[in-house]
Design an enzyme around this catalytic site. Sequence first.
Site, PDB file in Angstrom:
ATOM      1  N   ASP A 212      -2.037  -3.126   3.759  1.00 49.97           N
ATOM      2  CA  ASP A 212      -1.721  -1.852   4.420  1.00 49.97           C
ATOM      3  C   ASP A 212      -2.137  -0.655   3.552  1.00 49.97           C
ATOM      4  O   ASP A 212      -2.317  -0.784   2.342  1.00 49.97           O
ATOM      5  CB  ASP A 212      -0.204  -1.723   4.634  1.00 49.97           C
ATOM      6  CG  ASP A 212       0.295  -2.636   5.741  1.00 49.97           C
ATOM      7  OD1 ASP A 212      -0.475  -3.476   6.219  1.00 49.97           O
ATOM      8  OD2 ASP A 212       1.480  -2.492   6.114  1.00 49.97           O
ATOM      9  N   HIS A 353      -0.639  -4.282  -0.226  1.00 48.71           N
ATOM     10  CA  HIS A 353      -1.217  -2.937  -0.072  1.00 48.71           C
ATOM     11  C   HIS A 353      -2.452  -2.846  -0.958  1.00 48.71           C
ATOM     12  O   HIS A 353      -2.332  -3.048  -2.180  1.00 48.71           O
ATOM     13  CB  HIS A 353      -0.186  -1.875  -0.461  1.00 48.71           C
ATOM     14  CG  HIS A 353       1.046  -1.907   0.393  1.00 48.71           C
ATOM     15  ND1 HIS A 353       2.049  -2.838   0.203  1.00 48.71           N
ATOM     16  CD2 HIS A 353       1.414  -1.161   1.472  1.00 48.71           C
ATOM     17  CE1 HIS A 353       2.988  -2.648   1.131  1.00 48.71           C
ATOM     18  NE2 HIS A 353       2.638  -1.639   1.903  1.00 48.71           N
TER      19      HIS A 353
END
Length: 400
Positions: A212, A353
């Site tokens: 993400d 991430h």
Amino acid sequence: MIRRGLAVLLMIVLLCVPVSAREVTLYSVGGREKTVSSDEAGSWRQKGWFDRDEVYTDIYSGDGQEREVLNIELSLWEERGWREDPEQLRTVLYSWDGTSEKVWNDFVQERMDNGWVRTPEEVQTALCDGSGNWETVWNAEVEGRLADGWYRTEEEAKVRLYDGDGNSKTVWKAESEALLAQGWSLTPPAPAETAPANVPSDGRPMVALTFDDGPGPYTDRILDCLEKNGAKATFFVVGNRLGTYAAQLRREAELGMEIGCHSWAHSSFTSLGASGTAADIKRTNDRVEELTGVRPMIVRPPYGSHNASVREAAGAPFILWNIDTLDWKTKNADSTFNAVLDKVKDGDIVLMHDIHSPTADAVERIVPALVKRGFSLVTVSELAAARGGMSAGKAYSSFR
Ligand SMILES: [Zn+2]
């Protein structure tokens, strides 16, 4: 002594003279002014002259301006949206951290575009702890609570345990420790000769790594590693980063990675509301399509924050996760590596991430380790397709 007393008395009398002959300003209903002595004021009032506050009223506009207008013009101003009571022109709005503010109505839309909402419920989320207690918290607190062992669903707060005799039961995570100590296990007994129905045709267990908040400066390292290991992953990108990292985004697409939508500016969808969410996702997907020729088909809501109305407005499946590495919090490659390798099972969705360098370090170890364990590293859509598909408006945290 007497003479001095007389002098003082005379001064008082002199001071009082202008007071008794004070001037008064009176107004006509049309706003004309007339200054008269206070002695005459009574008779002028009888002729239709008034004090200022009988002729004028303070009124307010929707953007917070204040002005004084003649009472005879009041209805004209009201037709233009001005009001005597400023409270009729202000609305209480709430932000995701629980602050509330009274906002002039003309600025309400602008605030709502920035994530403020009309009711506190829209910026609150109900969470469940490992014993089944529910609590409603401000959305700003959700990530911290999740890191402290709270869950979004009762299902996540429970765990399935197995004994050696083929029995299994689902209990609250808080109760599981005692049962594990009594010999129950988190893993089912060795499978029978026939493979479970959900194992893909090549027989290998599958896992979907997801990244993400990118693309970012470490995306290329992660792509290098995936490419080298013949692995696929899914990148949930943030629209406002795509200009800076267009090359990384294109490379994701060229390598056959899946690109999903993670909003334009990482705003909470439940704060944006249904129509705000639809517009936000469209803007992000338009940009991805413009840069890569491929339109994202799946959505990961920022902060994992979602509800039925935003899911419906999105018109796409919402992809959550069941292994949260907390890489953004620990920024520690060992911790991220262990979070995956200690838990990973067939059908899992792993959250990382690609904007942190320790995450790239971890990925360089996680990917070969998973391949070595026999996992097939696939995109979310590939995983879903192997497990019966997914539908718009629904949320998924794994595909078992
Ligand atoms: Zn995010």
